[in-house]
Motif scaffolding. Structure first.
Motif, PDB file in Angstrom:
ATOM      1  N   ASP A  31      46.083  71.986 -10.370  1.00 34.71           N
ATOM      2  CA  ASP A  31      44.863  71.699  -9.620  1.00 34.71           C
ATOM      3  C   ASP A  31      43.708  71.730 -10.627  1.00 34.71           C
ATOM      4  O   ASP A  31      43.407  72.771 -11.212  1.00 34.71           O
ATOM      5  CB  ASP A  31      44.674  72.754  -8.515  1.00 34.71           C
ATOM      6  CG  ASP A  31      43.462  72.477  -7.641  1.00 34.71           C
ATOM      7  OD1 ASP A  31      42.841  71.411  -7.795  1.00 34.71           O
ATOM      8  OD2 ASP A  31      43.132  73.342  -6.797  1.00 34.71           O
ATOM      9  N   THR A  50      39.710  73.690  -9.794  1.00 35.03           N
ATOM     10  CA  THR A  50      40.154  74.323  -8.547  1.00 35.03           C
ATOM     11  C   THR A  50      39.102  75.227  -7.906  1.00 35.03           C
ATOM     12  O   THR A  50      39.203  75.559  -6.721  1.00 35.03           O
ATOM     13  CB  THR A  50      41.462  75.111  -8.817  1.00 35.03           C
ATOM     14  OG1 THR A  50      41.996  75.609  -7.617  1.00 35.03           O
ATOM     15  CG2 THR A  50      41.229  76.276  -9.769  1.00 35.03           C
ATOM     16  N   GLY A 108      44.700  73.985  -4.577  1.00 34.81           N
ATOM     17  CA  GLY A 108      45.950  74.458  -5.194  1.00 34.81           C
ATOM     18  C   GLY A 108      46.504  75.761  -4.650  1.00 34.81           C
ATOM     19  O   GLY A 108      47.697  75.867  -4.340  1.00 34.81           O
ATOM     20  N   LEU A 138      52.644  76.517 -10.437  1.00 28.51           N
ATOM     21  CA  LEU A 138      51.281  76.010 -10.309  1.00 28.51           C
ATOM     22  C   LEU A 138      50.406  76.418 -11.485  1.00 28.51           C
ATOM     23  O   LEU A 138      50.449  77.567 -11.926  1.00 28.51           O
ATOM     24  CB  LEU A 138      50.679  76.573  -9.008  1.00 28.51           C
ATOM     25  CG  LEU A 138      49.216  76.261  -8.714  1.00 28.51           C
ATOM     26  CD1 LEU A 138      49.009  74.772  -8.431  1.00 28.51           C
ATOM     27  CD2 LEU A 138      48.725  77.081  -7.513  1.00 28.51           C
TER      28      LEU A 138
END
Ligand code: SAM
Length: 241
Positions: free
Chosen positions: A79, A82, A88, A100
């Motif tokens: 992401d 973010t 995310g 992630l």
């Protein structure tokens, strides 16, 4: 707001969006909300700090992706920009199997994310403080990701240069956009092609509890991004493609 009301509103919001999850992780979302509200009093993380607004504008909006797709358990996701974790971290809470990376240029937001991860005890999340233009030059991050997400970071002609270099060939870039989406596409489609992508589709996201149009631009990475991109930090914004 009481936790029971929070749970009701989250559950109804998800149902109204037409989404089905076997388990709604209310406990984690509740911890997230309270930490966001309390930390936001110490330093500015987000303009949205009311419980109802956090549910609608942060959590449900972040879940919009699930109206058009899902993951395989082994997917690697980033992401870009973010902030305090949108979309995310919300996606990760609902789909914990993914790996992630959360990237943001703002140190305070990164510190908040580290604190949040400690509180939520989630695995396989790497938080990185830095700029997209710098990180995308590193071979361990460049063209590695199955999915690249970004919300409220920049118009498409700039955002394409922040995001496409991270996607592997055949990977996808999912950009959350508001009502100006169509104009952004007109101005940014050329940049997407230059960077090796093609706009696959633009999905209108249905969130009945939110006023205002929401879209996700879905881009497929067709070929490698030319090595000269992204340009130096700050240049994509100063001189968009
Ligand atoms: N995505 C979050 C959301 O939807 O709530 C945060 C949006 S906030 C308006 C934009 C964020 O993008 C900021 O936290 C900013 O630090 C980050 N950002 C902007 N340009 C960036 C760049 N080139 N690289 C990394 N982060 C960036």
């Amino acid at each position: 707001m009481k936790k029971s009301i929070f749970k009701e509103k989250m559950t109804k919001g998800i149902t109204d969006m037409g989404l089905e999850f076997t388990n709604i992780p209310v406990d984690r979302l509740w911890v997230y909300t309270n930490l966001l509200i309390s930390e936001n009093k110490k330093y500015n993380l987000t303009a949205i700090v009311d419980y109802e607004e956090i549910i609608n504008k942060h959590f449900l909006d972040s879940l919009g992706f699930f109206q058009l797709g899902s993951f395989r358990n082994e997917d690697y996701v980033i992401d870009v920009g973010t902030g305090p974790g949108f979309p995310g971290m919300v996606i990760k809470i609902f789909f914990p199997q993914i790996s992630l990376v959360l990237l943001d240029a703002n140190k305070k937001k990164v510190r908040f994310l580290q604190l949040l991860i400690e509180h939520l005890q989630v695995d396989n999340v790497e938080v990185i403080h830095g700029r997209a233009e710098d990180l995308a030059d590193k071979s361990s991050y460049r063209e590695r990701f199955d999915f690249v997400f970004s919300r409220a970071v920049a118009p498409l002609n700039i955002l394409a240069e922040y995001t496409l270099p991270f996607a592997r060939v055949k990977g996808q870039v999912q950009l959350y956009k508001g009502p100006d989406c169509q104009q952004e596409i007109e101005e940014g489609a050329g940049a997407v092609m230059t960077l090796g992508g093609i706009i696959n589709n633009v999905k209108k996201i249905k969130i009945p509890s939110l006023t205002g149009e929401r879209y996700i631009i879905n881009i497929e990475k067709r070929k490698k991004t030319p090595v000269k991109y992204p340009r130096r930090a700050g240049i994509p914004k100063k001189r968009p493609l």
